[in-house]
Motif scaffolding. Sequence first.
Motif, PDB file in Angstrom:
ATOM      1  N   GLY A 231     -10.557   8.672  -5.491  1.00  0.00           N
ATOM      2  CA  GLY A 231      -9.347   9.038  -5.493  1.00  0.00           C
ATOM      3  C   GLY A 231      -8.292   7.793  -5.559  1.00  0.00           C
ATOM      4  N   TYR A 232      -7.126   7.927  -6.312  1.00  0.00           N
ATOM      5  CA  TYR A 232      -6.116   6.747  -6.672  1.00  0.00           C
ATOM      6  C   TYR A 232      -5.614   6.213  -5.608  1.00  0.00           C
ATOM      7  N   LYS A 233      -5.588   7.052  -4.338  1.00  0.00           N
ATOM      8  CA  LYS A 233      -4.680   6.779  -2.909  1.00  0.00           C
ATOM      9  C   LYS A 233      -5.518   5.789  -2.420  1.00  0.00           C
ATOM     10  N   ASN A 234      -6.928   5.663  -2.705  1.00  0.00           N
ATOM     11  CA  ASN A 234      -7.845   5.049  -2.032  1.00  0.00           C
ATOM     12  C   ASN A 234      -8.649   3.665  -2.753  1.00  0.00           C
ATOM     13  N   TYR A 235      -8.050   3.697  -4.192  1.00  0.00           N
ATOM     14  CA  TYR A 235      -8.710   2.266  -4.989  1.00  0.00           C
ATOM     15  C   TYR A 235      -8.535   0.928  -4.293  1.00  0.00           C
ATOM     16  N   LYS A 236      -7.398   0.767  -3.986  1.00  0.00           N
ATOM     17  CA  LYS A 236      -7.071  -0.547  -3.090  1.00  0.00           C
ATOM     18  C   LYS A 236      -8.135  -0.763  -2.184  1.00  0.00           C
ATOM     19  N   ASN A 237      -8.196   0.059  -1.298  1.00  0.00           N
ATOM     20  CA  ASN A 237      -8.893   0.019  -0.121  1.00  0.00           C
ATOM     21  C   ASN A 237     -10.470  -0.071  -0.358  1.00  0.00           C
ATOM     22  N   TYR A 238     -10.880   0.669  -1.327  1.00  0.00           N
ATOM     23  CA  TYR A 238     -12.138   0.497  -1.865  1.00  0.00           C
ATOM     24  C   TYR A 238     -12.653  -0.848  -2.204  1.00  0.00           C
ATOM     25  N   MET A 239     -11.671  -1.562  -2.865  1.00  0.00           N
ATOM     26  CA  MET A 239     -11.998  -3.073  -3.432  1.00  0.00           C
ATOM     27  C   MET A 239     -11.895  -3.818  -2.182  1.00  0.00           C
ATOM     28  N   LYS A 240     -11.131  -3.593  -1.065  1.00  0.00           N
ATOM     29  CA  LYS A 240     -10.790  -4.535  -0.196  1.00  0.00           C
ATOM     30  C   LYS A 240     -12.364  -4.323   0.495  1.00  0.00           C
TER      31      LYS A 240
END
Length: 386
Positions: A231-240
């Motif tokens: 989900g696009y809202k979680n992309y950054k957190n996923y990469m972190k």
Amino acid sequence: MTDFKKTVDKLFNSADIQINGPRSWDPQINNDLFYARVLSGGSLALGESYMDGWWDCESLDQFGDKLLSARIDKQVKITNPYFLMNVVRAYLFNAQTTKRAYIVGTEHYDIGNHLFSLMLDERMNYSCGYWRMAENLEQAQINKLDLICRKLHLKPGMSVLEIGCGWGSFAKYAAENYGVSVHGVTISKEQVNYAKKSCDGLDVSFELKDYRELKKKYDCIVSIGMFEHVGYKNYKNYMKVVNRCLKDDGLFLLHTIGRNNPGRATDPWINKYIFPNGMSPSSSQICKSIEGLFVIEDWHNFGQDYDPTLMAWNEKFQKNFDKLTELYDERFKRMWEYYLLMCAASFRSRKNHLWQFVLSKKGLKGGYNYKNNSRLNDQKDPLSLQ
């Protein structure tokens, strides 16, 4: 009813599709209510009306290719309130929260290992094969697994984390052929049970876990066909999460379906019947999520290979459906073939892509290249035909 039919006729004709026409991709309408239903319900109604037997098509994949190549879907979306509602919901809510992460596991991946075993290759790969120098699905999937191992520069003794391990096909191949230790996580109970049995005796482990709970560091990380559920809202957190779990000199390979333009909602029919809460990312969404965390070492697009992969899955599904009739009815059969063939059309029309990113934390000095020692028996290099 006549006005509805004229409108649908006009839309289809612009895509070289003729209602009740003589060609294999021309839809044959069995219920005149089809026209009003599709105009009011868009892609959701198109899929549901097929499931209900309101229309048939000899070559559903060709129909979908023409429809999507002409971008008819965009014309329908403009006036489709259901689609607009999904977009608004996507802006307001995070459909892929930790509590909701297991929904797709229950509603899709856990529907029956028997179904997937009859549809997929013998290793149970549920992602795009790599068809360079491959004449069948089995070899295409072996090529894909070996390609990933080579891109990660795997060596004996390395520790590998697989986020979204499926039924364990990559873990088993990498452990057997490259001598690495693999830990896989998934949100599907059926996949965990199958993978543990399949990899018994290997230096491989699996657990039912959401990616956000991961903390241990690994030499390499791989994610094959899982990012579509983030989900696009979680992309950054996923990469972190990936960044904190990857050693400083390690590589991360992301294998994901991609789309041409940024989106915040998936196709309504796919969301309702196949992959709840899923969505494929655009290139800009992925790039934005990795900024400040990773260096892009390699970006490979072989989305056209998903077309023959999906066609092969459908061929096996049709051939073996008589073994599934006690579990699934005719409506399920029509739903599943619609899913496989319309998805094949989405890649054939270049609406969707398959990307493999190779990422490092600080950049590789001297640049990045594939490892030369393939474990494939064939002496020819499948990468040479890129």
